[in-house]
Design a protein around this motif. Structure first.
Motif, short mmCIF file in Angstrom:
data_model
loop_
_atom_site.label_atom_id
_atom_site.label_comp_id
_atom_site.label_asym_id
_atom_site.label_seq_id
_atom_site.Cartn_x
_atom_site.Cartn_y
_atom_site.Cartn_z
N ARG A 49 44.19 41.82 37.89
CA ARG A 49 45.07 42.26 39.12
C ARG A 49 45.97 41.41 39.69
O ARG A 49 45.60 40.25 39.69
CB ARG A 49 43.86 42.70 40.23
N TYR A 51 49.08 40.77 42.73
CA TYR A 51 49.34 41.18 43.88
C TYR A 51 50.99 40.80 44.27
O TYR A 51 51.45 39.97 43.74
CB TYR A 51 48.76 40.39 44.99
N SER A 93 47.68 47.98 48.95
CA SER A 93 46.32 47.29 49.35
C SER A 93 45.88 47.21 50.82
O SER A 93 46.63 47.43 51.85
CB SER A 93 46.46 45.91 48.95
N LYS A 95 44.42 44.73 51.74
CA LYS A 95 44.02 43.22 51.96
C LYS A 95 45.25 42.77 53.24
O LYS A 95 46.18 43.40 53.11
CB LYS A 95 44.21 42.54 50.83
N GLU A 124 48.59 46.07 45.05
CA GLU A 124 47.62 45.73 44.09
C GLU A 124 48.13 46.33 42.67
O GLU A 124 48.06 47.49 42.78
CB GLU A 124 46.26 46.01 44.59
#
Length: 145
Positions: A49, A51, A93, A95, A124
């Motif tokens: 993964r 970002y 995402s 996040k 992501e």
């Protein structure tokens, strides 16, 4: 002696390092392809993964909302080392910037282009497999299944 799996991951991390946190991300909407170079950060706990941080109004954000299936390749490093995958998904995402900020800490060039990352959208990029390729070594496929 390393097991094949451990050696594969060591090879993979070497290729990630050679990418210098840059990749070309390809999207496609209604049969129209688009590609752009973006910076990425990798969380070592989730090696498959990456970002990406982007302005919320960027074209790629709208494209990803329409089609999350993407492909990518990293820019060639030493000996032409590069990674690519056409088995990737890019999603917006949940996040926050503070969750991924450490992944970009050692990249002053990236920070110059993203002076207010906390206001940007986090993407992501997750992939099931990746091809490691170079000018001097045989290609190797890494699977994360």
């Amino acid at each position: 002696m390393y097991s094949k799996e451990v050696k594969d991951m060591a090879d993979y991390q070497e290729y990630v390092a050679e990418a210098k946190q840059l990749l070309a991300l390809a999207t496609s909407v209604d049969g129209q392809p688009s590609i752009r170079v973006v910076g990425f950060g990798q969380d070592a706990k989730q090696p498959n993964r990456f970002y990406i941080v982007s302005k919320p109004t960027a074209t790629k954000i709208e494209e990803l909302k329409q089609n999350e299936q993407v492909a990518f390749t990293t820019l060639p490093g030493a000996g032409g080392k590069r990674m690519s995958s056409n088995q990737a998904v890019a999603k917006i995402s949940d996040k926050q910037w503070s969750d991924i900020e450490p992944l970009f800490a050692d990249n002053p060039g990236w920070h110059a282009g993203h002076p207010e990352p906390e206001t940007e959208t986090i993407i992501e990029l997750t992939f099931e497999s990746v091809l490691l390729d170079s000018f001097v070594e045989a290609p190797e496929s890494i699977s994360f299944n």
